[in-house]
Scaffold this active site. Structure first.
Site, PDB file in Angstrom:
ATOM      1  N   ARG A  36       0.833  -1.220   0.000  1.00 46.54           N
ATOM      2  CA  ARG A  36       0.000   0.000   0.000  1.00 46.54           C
ATOM      3  C   ARG A  36       0.857   1.254   0.000  1.00 46.54           C
ATOM      4  O   ARG A  36       2.030   1.233   0.325  1.00 46.54           O
ATOM      5  CB  ARG A  36      -0.909   0.031   1.220  1.00 46.54           C
ATOM      6  N   GLU A  42      -0.707  10.004   8.853  1.00 42.16           N
ATOM      7  CA  GLU A  42       0.472   9.212   9.253  1.00 42.16           C
ATOM      8  C   GLU A  42       0.650   9.253  10.762  1.00 42.16           C
ATOM      9  O   GLU A  42       0.551  10.315  11.381  1.00 42.16           O
ATOM     10  CB  GLU A  42       1.697   9.810   8.546  1.00 42.16           C
ATOM     11  N   HIS A  43       0.909   8.092  11.315  1.00 38.00           N
ATOM     12  CA  HIS A  43       1.064   7.918  12.769  1.00 38.00           C
ATOM     13  C   HIS A  43      -0.218   8.319  13.512  1.00 38.00           C
ATOM     14  O   HIS A  43      -0.170   8.811  14.637  1.00 38.00           O
ATOM     15  CB  HIS A  43       2.295   8.684  13.291  1.00 38.00           C
ATOM     16  N   ASP A  45      -2.998   5.971  13.124  1.00 40.30           N
ATOM     17  CA  ASP A  45      -3.823   4.757  13.301  1.00 40.30           C
ATOM     18  C   ASP A  45      -3.789   4.220  14.721  1.00 40.30           C
ATOM     19  O   ASP A  45      -4.827   3.873  15.291  1.00 40.30           O
ATOM     20  CB  ASP A  45      -3.509   3.663  12.250  1.00 40.30           C
ATOM     21  N   GLY A 135       8.782   0.852   3.034  1.00 38.03           N
ATOM     22  CA  GLY A 135       7.626   1.578   3.567  1.00 38.03           C
ATOM     23  C   GLY A 135       6.377   1.386   2.735  1.00 38.03           C
ATOM     24  O   GLY A 135       5.427   2.155   2.843  1.00 38.03           O
ATOM     25  N   SER A 137       4.737  -1.536   2.837  1.00 40.12           N
ATOM     26  CA  SER A 137       4.043  -2.621   3.542  1.00 40.12           C
ATOM     27  C   SER A 137       4.239  -4.010   2.955  1.00 40.12           C
ATOM     28  O   SER A 137       3.281  -4.757   2.759  1.00 40.12           O
ATOM     29  CB  SER A 137       2.534  -2.347   3.603  1.00 40.12           C
ATOM     30  N   SER A 138       5.486  -4.357   2.710  1.00 41.74           N
ATOM     31  CA  SER A 138       5.754  -5.721   2.241  1.00 41.74           C
ATOM     32  C   SER A 138       5.365  -6.721   3.327  1.00 41.74           C
ATOM     33  O   SER A 138       4.917  -7.830   3.019  1.00 41.74           O
ATOM     34  CB  SER A 138       7.220  -5.881   1.840  1.00 41.74           C
ATOM     35  N   ASP A 184      -2.076  -0.941   7.574  1.00 44.40           N
ATOM     36  CA  ASP A 184      -1.490  -1.700   6.463  1.00 44.40           C
ATOM     37  C   ASP A 184      -2.292  -2.966   6.174  1.00 44.40           C
ATOM     38  O   ASP A 184      -2.539  -3.315   5.018  1.00 44.40           O
ATOM     39  CB  ASP A 184      -0.030  -2.052   6.776  1.00 44.40           C
TER      40      ASP A 184
HETATM   41  C1  GLA Z   1       3.679   1.737   9.728  1.00 46.09           C
HETATM   42  C2  GLA Z   1       2.669   0.974  10.577  1.00 46.09           C
HETATM   43  C3  GLA Z   1       1.265   1.562  10.416  1.00 46.09           C
HETATM   44  C4  GLA Z   1       1.263   3.078  10.664  1.00 46.09           C
HETATM   45  C5  GLA Z   1       2.374   3.755   9.854  1.00 46.09           C
HETATM   46  C6  GLA Z   1       2.513   5.215  10.164  1.00 46.09           C
HETATM   47  O1  GLA Z   1       3.389   1.559   8.381  1.00 46.09           O
HETATM   48  O2  GLA Z   1       2.650  -0.382  10.208  1.00 46.09           O
HETATM   49  O3  GLA Z   1       0.368   0.926  11.271  1.00 46.09           O
HETATM   50  O4  GLA Z   1       1.369   3.371  12.020  1.00 46.09           O
HETATM   51  O5  GLA Z   1       3.634   3.123  10.065  1.00 46.09           O
HETATM   52  O6  GLA Z   1       1.391   5.919   9.754  1.00 46.09           O
END
Ligand code: GLA
Length: 394
Positions: A36, A42-43, A45, A135, A137-138, A184
C-alpha cells in the site's frame, strides 16, 4: 520515465512456475495480497484516528497445494537478491510454532497460529513484487497473502474482513515484535480498484473514496532506496509518548484530545517533545478528513497543500523524516504541476508520494535525479484491489 510495475499476472505465473520446478507438481491454490501507499494520515492509526491509504498493483503471491502430511514446506524467492530460502515445520501442533530464522517466515507463522481452524500440511512458494523495507508494507502483504492462502486451502473464510486484518496485525505484533497500527493490514484486505480507503481507526469503519476522477493527475511514488529501518524502537517510543499524553489528560486516546488540551498538558509540565507529538496527531487527523473532502470536491490544490503540511509536521513535530526523504520532497515541490509531496509510511527512510499533473511527471523525475545524491526509483501508483484468489493455470 517511471518504471513499469511488474504485472500481477507475471508475478502469479512466476510463483506457479517456481512451484512446478521446486515441487514437481501443479499448485492448486494461488492468491495475492497488495502492498500500500498512504496518501495522508500518518502515525494516526494507533491513536484511533483517520488514515487514507490505497492498495498498490505491487503484490505478494502465494501458490501451493496440500501435501497430505503434517508439515508445511515454504519456499520464498526474492528477485532483487536472487535468493531462494526454504523453511519446513509442523503445522499440526500450533504451540510448537515459534518465531525464528528466516525472518520472512515469522509473518507467515504468526498468521498460521492465529488462523481459526486446523491447517493441513502444504507445499507453497512465495513471490513478491513489493520492495522490502521501503515503507510500502511488504510485511502486511505477506501476512494478508498468508491468511488468504489459508482461507483458500481450508475453505474457511473470515466472515468480517476486519477480523482477518486484525489477525494479521496480531501476527506482526507477536511474531515480528513490531507494535504497528491497523492501517497496512486493513488496506491490504479491503483495497478496491480506483479507490482509496478512509479508515476510522476507532470504530474500524471504512469508506471507499473514488480516485478515478482526476485523469490529468497521478500519484508518483519515489523510493529513496535508503531502507526504512522501521526502527521499531523509535516507532514504539512515539507510540508510547502518545499513549502517555492521552493518559495524562484522562482520555482513552489522542482521538479525543483537542489543541486546547495541548495547553493543559503544557501546564502539567509535559515535555516539549510530547507536545509536538500530540500536536502532529491532532492536526494530521483534521488534515486527513479535509483531504478526503478535497478529493471528493475536486479541490486538488487543497489536497496538495494538506500533503505538504503533513510532511512538514512529520519532519518537524514527529521527527520521522530523513535527509533523503526531505531531499526527494524538496526536489519534487520545485516543479510546476506538483500539487504536493510527502513521505509515506512510518518514515525514517523508504518512499515519498507526490500528487502531480501527468504532464509534469517527467520533470519531477528529472529534478530528483539531478539533485538527489542517492539512486531513486519511481512508480506510478494506481489504486488497486485487495487480497484475492488467482487462477492456478500457468
Ligand atoms: C507503519 C505501521 C502503520 C502506521 C504507519 C505510520 O506503516 O505499520 O500501522 O502506524 O507506520 O502511519
Amino acid at each position: 520515465m517511471a518504471s513499469n510495475i511488474k504485472k500481477v499476472d507475471n508475478v502469479r505465473v512466476d510463483a506457479l512456475n517456481t512451484f512446478a520446478k521446486e515441487f514437481g507438481d501443479e499448485a492448486t491454490c494461488c492468491v495475492c495480497a497488495p502492498g500500500r501507499v498512504n496518501l495522508i494520515g500518518e502515525h494516526t492509526d494507533y491513536n484511533e484516528g483517520f488514515v487514507l491509504p490505497m492498495a498498490l498493483p505491487l503484490v505478494t503471491v502465494i501458490a501451493g497445494k496440500p501435501n497430505g502430511t503434517n508439515k508445511c514446506v515454504i519456499i520464498s524467492t526474492n528477485e532483487s537478491i536472487t535468493t531462494v530460502s526454504k523453511i519446513e515445520f509442523d503445522v499440526s501442533n500450533r504451540e510448537s510454532i515459534k518465531p525464528g530464522e528466516p525472518k520472512w517466515a515469522n509473518y507467515m507463522k504468526g498468521c498460521m497460529v492465529n488462523f481459526p481452524v486446523p491447517i493441513p500440511g502444504f507445499n507453497a512458494v512465495v513471490v513478491s513484487s513489493v520492495p522490502m523495507g521501503s515503507g510500502l508494507s511488504s510485511s502486511a502483504a505477506l501476512e494478508v497473502a498468508t491468511y488468504t492462502f489459508l482461507e483458500a486451502l481450508t475453505g474457511t473464510e473470515a466472515k468480517d474482513p476486519r477480523d482477518k486484518a486484525l489477525a494479521c496485525q496480531k501476527a506482526e505484533h507477536d511474531f515480528a515484535n513490531v507494535p504497528c497500527g491497523i492501517m497496512d493490514q486493513f488496506i491490504s484486505v479491503m483495497g478496491k480498484e480506483d479507490h482509496a480507503l478512509l479508515i476510522d481507526c476507532r470504530d474500524l469503519s471504512v469508506t471507499h473514496v473514488p480516485m478515478d476522477q482526476f485523469h490529468d493527475h497521478v500519484f508518483l511514488i519515489t523510493n529513496s532506496n535508503s531502507p526504512h529501518k522501521l526502527s521499531t524502537s523509535a516507532y514504539r517510543e512515539r507510540r508510547d509518548a502518545c499513549f502517555e499524553a492521552a493518559q495524562k489528560l484522562g482520555k482513552k486516546s489522542l482521538r479525543d484530545v483537542t489543541l486546547d488540551e495541548v495547553e493543559t498538558l503544557k501546564q502539567q509540565g509535559a515535555p516539549q517533545i510530547m507536545l509536538k507529538r500530540v500536536t502532529h496527531v491532532i492536526n494530521e487527523n483534521a488534515r486527513t478528513l479535509a483531504a478526503t473532502s478535497a478529493f471528493q470536491s475536486g479541490d486538488y490544490t487543497k489536497v496538495g497543500q494538506l500533503m505538504n503540511e503533513s510532511h512538514d509536521s512529520l519532519r518537524d513535530n514527529y521527527n520521522v523524516s530523513s535527509p533523503e526523504l526531505d531531499a526527494l520532497v524538496n526536489a519534487a515541490r520545485k516543479v510546476q504541476g506538483v500539487r504536493g509531496s510527502r513521505l509515506t509510511g512510518a518514515g525514517f527512510g523508504g518512499c515519498t508520494i507526490t500528487f502531480v499533473l501527468k504532464t509534469a511527471v517527467d520533470e519531477v523525475i528529472k529534478s530528483i535525479n539531478e539533485s538527489y545524491s542517492g539512486k531513486a526509483s519511481f512508480y506510478i501508483a494506481t489504486p488497486s484491489g485487495g487480497a484475492r484468489k488467482l487462477d492456478c493455470k500457468r
